[in-house]
Design a protein around this motif. Structure first.
Motif, PDB file in Angstrom:
ATOM      1  N   UNK A  11       0.839  -1.202   0.000  1.00 52.67           N
ATOM      2  CA  UNK A  11       0.000   0.000   0.000  1.00 52.67           C
ATOM      3  C   UNK A  11       0.874   1.253   0.000  1.00 52.67           C
ATOM      4  N   UNK A  12       1.986   1.215   0.732  1.00 55.99           N
ATOM      5  CA  UNK A  12       2.903   2.358   0.758  1.00 55.99           C
ATOM      6  C   UNK A  12       3.477   2.630  -0.623  1.00 55.99           C
ATOM      7  N   UNK A  13       3.861   1.562  -1.312  1.00 53.28           N
ATOM      8  CA  UNK A  13       4.379   1.711  -2.679  1.00 53.28           C
ATOM      9  C   UNK A  13       3.319   2.312  -3.591  1.00 53.28           C
ATOM     10  N   UNK A  14       2.079   1.832  -3.474  1.00 54.21           N
ATOM     11  CA  UNK A  14       0.981   2.364  -4.293  1.00 54.21           C
ATOM     12  C   UNK A  14       0.756   3.842  -3.982  1.00 54.21           C
ATOM     13  N   UNK A  15       0.798   4.195  -2.696  1.00 54.07           N
ATOM     14  CA  UNK A  15       0.615   5.595  -2.301  1.00 54.07           C
ATOM     15  C   UNK A  15       1.675   6.488  -2.938  1.00 54.07           C
ATOM     16  N   UNK A  16       2.940   6.093  -2.817  1.00 51.07           N
ATOM     17  CA  UNK A  16       4.022   6.909  -3.361  1.00 51.07           C
ATOM     18  C   UNK A  16       3.898   7.034  -4.882  1.00 51.07           C
ATOM     19  N   UNK A  17       3.685   5.886  -5.543  1.00 52.66           N
ATOM     20  CA  UNK A  17       3.631   5.884  -7.010  1.00 52.66           C
ATOM     21  C   UNK A  17       2.444   6.685  -7.540  1.00 52.66           C
ATOM     22  N   UNK A  18       1.262   6.507  -6.943  1.00 51.29           N
ATOM     23  CA  UNK A  18       0.079   7.223  -7.448  1.00 51.29           C
ATOM     24  C   UNK A  18       0.143   8.712  -7.123  1.00 51.29           C
ATOM     25  N   UNK A  19       0.744   9.059  -5.981  1.00 48.37           N
ATOM     26  CA  UNK A  19       0.912  10.476  -5.653  1.00 48.37           C
ATOM     27  C   UNK A  19       1.783  11.166  -6.691  1.00 48.37           C
ATOM     28  N   UNK A  20       2.900  10.516  -7.030  1.00 51.89           N
ATOM     29  CA  UNK A  20       3.800  11.114  -8.010  1.00 51.89           C
ATOM     30  C   UNK A  20       3.198  11.059  -9.420  1.00 51.89           C
ATOM     31  N   UNK A  21       2.473   9.994  -9.739  1.00 50.07           N
ATOM     32  CA  UNK A  21       1.797   9.875 -11.038  1.00 50.07           C
ATOM     33  C   UNK A  21       0.747  10.975 -11.182  1.00 50.07           C
ATOM     34  N   UNK A  22      -0.052  11.174 -10.121  1.00 53.48           N
ATOM     35  CA  UNK A  22      -1.069  12.216 -10.148  1.00 53.48           C
ATOM     36  C   UNK A  22      -0.460  13.600 -10.282  1.00 53.48           C
ATOM     37  N   UNK A  23       0.671  13.821  -9.607  1.00 52.65           N
ATOM     38  CA  UNK A  23       1.357  15.116  -9.723  1.00 52.65           C
ATOM     39  C   UNK A  23       1.841  15.322 -11.153  1.00 52.65           C
TER      40      UNK A  23
END
Length: 290
Positions: A11-23
């Motif tokens: 979940x942490x990996x998904x959070x980091x990746x989607x946050x940066x993807x969304x940015x």
């Protein structure tokens, strides 16, 4: 317990990746070029995050006379810029998300190289331990895979297929928000015993004060509009846990006391930074752009 740990890491990996993807989906190449061409902003951010804030961590640890484990944890956290929560705080405060995400990725990349020497100097000077030696290549690769690549993919989608980027952007932000809450809950539930044990040691207060002071320093040592400056403050206030956790494992044998203190410092820092970002967001809703 191992299954829960693996799930939390996923979940942490998904959070980091989607946050940066969304940015990245919300950015443009022209805006990004403008940020990296802003030399005063870059120099001030590097000065604040790579030099002044590590010294701030040492000063606060000494001021509160923290026990050895918490002293070490705060120095490690202070030495590690570019935490992915910094980009998230830019979103929470309705700040300059493009500038925040770009600066966070840059600091994470540079910090993966500077963390070891910085932490070593501080620990040696404070006589709190030494010998922090990390695999720089592995840290740089981690930053690239989890932060730089998702941001670049989102940026390219925005550049070449704007309609697709606009369609995917809300979904990416929703996933980022949900996983953000799960990560926070997981950090609290997984470390509550250590956090409770540190209540009387001033460690939580030290982490809280450190985050507020780092937010203020990051804001003051920035250029541009107030929105951009406070976004830089959010980036400065939350540090990168990855290198710090690696250092605890390599240099301190994963001592439970230091791991617990590290979790306490990181969580108390978030507890300080999140309300500031939320307050800024409330003030900006309906306000004219700066």
């Amino acid at each position: 317990m191992d299954t829960l740990h693996l799930l939390f890491n996923a979940v942490t990996v998904i959070f980091i990746a989607t946050t940066m993807f969304g940015a990245g989906l919300g950015a443009t190449l022209s805006a990004l070029r403008a940020i990296f061409a802003d030399l005063p902003l870059l120099l001030l951010a590097l000065l604040a995050n790579l030099l002044i804030i590590p010294l701030l961590g040492w000063g606060i640890a000494a001021l509160f006379s923290l026990p050895a484990a918490s002293f070490i944890a705060l120095l490690l956290v202070a030495s590690s810029p570019g935490g992915p929560f910094g980009a998230k705080l830019g979103m929470v405060q309705n700040g300059d998300v493009v500038a925040g995400a770009a600066m966070q990725v840059l600091l994470a990349a540079i910090g993966s190289i500077t963390f070891g020497p910085t932490a070593n100097v501080l620990l040696t000077a404070a006589k709190a331990g030494a010998g922090v030696s990390l695999d720089v290549a592995a840290l740089v690769l981690t930053v690239a895979v989890l932060q730089l690549v998702p941001f670049a993919v989102g940026l390219m989608l925005r550049h070449f297929t704007p309609p697709t980027a606009q369609t995917w952007h809300p979904a990416a932000i929703k996933v980022s928000n949900v996983t953000f809450l799960i990560v926070l809950a997981g950090m609290l539930l997984g470390n509550w015993r250590h956090i409770v044990a540190l209540v009387g040691s001033l460690s939580l207060l030290a982490g809280f004060v450190f985050a507020i002071a780092a937010f203020a320093l990051g804001t003051v040592l920035a250029s541009g509009s107030r929105v951009r400056r406070t976004t830089m403050g959010g980036v400065a206030s939350v540090r990168n846990a990855g290198p710090a956790l690696a250092a605890v494992g390599i240099a301190f044998g994963n001592q439970p006391a230091i791991l617990g203190a590290l979790a306490a410092v990181l969580l108390s820092g978030l507890a300080a930074a999140l309300p500031i970002a939320a307050l800024l967001s409330r003030r900006r809703v309906g306000a004219p752009p700066e």
